[in-house]
Design a protein around this motif. Sequence first.
Motif, PDB file in Angstrom:
ATOM      1  N   TYR A  26       0.838  -1.196   0.000  1.00 34.25           N
ATOM      2  CA  TYR A  26       0.000   0.000   0.000  1.00 34.25           C
ATOM      3  C   TYR A  26       0.878   1.252   0.000  1.00 34.25           C
ATOM      4  O   TYR A  26       1.837   1.340   0.759  1.00 34.25           O
ATOM      5  CB  TYR A  26      -0.905  -0.032   1.234  1.00 34.25           C
ATOM      6  CG  TYR A  26      -1.751   1.192   1.429  1.00 34.25           C
ATOM      7  CD1 TYR A  26      -2.822   1.462   0.584  1.00 34.25           C
ATOM      8  CD2 TYR A  26      -1.481   2.071   2.461  1.00 34.25           C
ATOM      9  CE1 TYR A  26      -3.610   2.590   0.763  1.00 34.25           C
ATOM     10  CE2 TYR A  26      -2.266   3.194   2.665  1.00 34.25           C
ATOM     11  CZ  TYR A  26      -3.325   3.448   1.805  1.00 34.25           C
ATOM     12  OH  TYR A  26      -4.100   4.570   1.987  1.00 34.25           O
ATOM     13  N   GLU A  27       0.553   2.192  -0.850  1.00 31.15           N
ATOM     14  CA  GLU A  27       1.268   3.462  -0.988  1.00 31.15           C
ATOM     15  C   GLU A  27       2.773   3.247  -1.108  1.00 31.15           C
ATOM     16  O   GLU A  27       3.577   3.894  -0.437  1.00 31.15           O
ATOM     17  CB  GLU A  27       0.922   4.420   0.152  1.00 31.15           C
ATOM     18  CG  GLU A  27      -0.524   4.872   0.107  1.00 31.15           C
ATOM     19  CD  GLU A  27      -0.858   6.008   1.070  1.00 31.15           C
ATOM     20  OE1 GLU A  27      -0.191   6.154   2.123  1.00 31.15           O
ATOM     21  OE2 GLU A  27      -1.801   6.750   0.743  1.00 31.15           O
ATOM     22  N   SER A 138       4.432  -0.776   5.778  1.00 30.43           N
ATOM     23  CA  SER A 138       3.286  -1.012   4.901  1.00 30.43           C
ATOM     24  C   SER A 138       3.029  -2.499   4.728  1.00 30.43           C
ATOM     25  O   SER A 138       3.799  -3.347   5.190  1.00 30.43           O
ATOM     26  CB  SER A 138       3.514  -0.354   3.534  1.00 30.43           C
ATOM     27  OG  SER A 138       2.300  -0.340   2.795  1.00 30.43           O
ATOM     28  N   GLU A 148      -4.698  -0.285   4.169  1.00 29.27           N
ATOM     29  CA  GLU A 148      -4.844   0.967   4.910  1.00 29.27           C
ATOM     30  C   GLU A 148      -5.431   0.712   6.309  1.00 29.27           C
ATOM     31  O   GLU A 148      -4.965   1.285   7.297  1.00 29.27           O
ATOM     32  CB  GLU A 148      -5.753   1.927   4.131  1.00 29.27           C
ATOM     33  CG  GLU A 148      -5.926   3.274   4.787  1.00 29.27           C
ATOM     34  CD  GLU A 148      -6.781   4.225   3.958  1.00 29.27           C
ATOM     35  OE1 GLU A 148      -6.672   5.438   4.198  1.00 29.27           O
ATOM     36  OE2 GLU A 148      -7.566   3.756   3.092  1.00 29.27           O
TER      37      GLU A 148
END
Length: 187
Positions: A26-27, A138, A148
Amino acid sequence: MMSKTALLVIDAQVGLLEGPSIGPVYEKDKVLEVMQTVIRNARELDIPVIYFQDLDVGEDNLKEQEIHPMLAPLATDLLFKKKATNAFYMTNLQEALTELGIAHLVVIGCKTEYCVDTTSRSATVLGYDVTLVADGHSTTDNKVLSAEQIIAHHNCNLHGLDNVSNFILVRNSNENIFEHKHLEYKS
């Protein structure tokens, strides 16, 4: 009271950060940038940087097993290869930290709910205070929660988690994360 700090870079491997077999996390771009900055700041402060490489990541693809090139260790950094989620298990991490006189660990890496969580919790029962960098770890979605949600859940639940006399603080990378802030609460 002065104490010594080390940075743990947990499983910042191509296969987790980029994929394709496990990642991308994620990200990915944001977390890579944060981790790169944290590592650079640690080196500027002469804080030991200790890397971990999970041998299960990319076991069939050596490129995926490598530490991400944006975060590559220097020859002076320590690198431990591990088979378990706990970076202390079946490694010489405890001995290395003792030899360096470390009392405070700053943690970044992958995956949040596995190696980051397990290592952070284990460190507290072994006598270390831990700063988990909130925006420096993450993971990927699972069948129940989004990445998230997993990150937010762990940042919430690990902040203040204590075992005997050592505990975890979750702090953002824009704070003075290398300061052993735990000592303020122990005075």
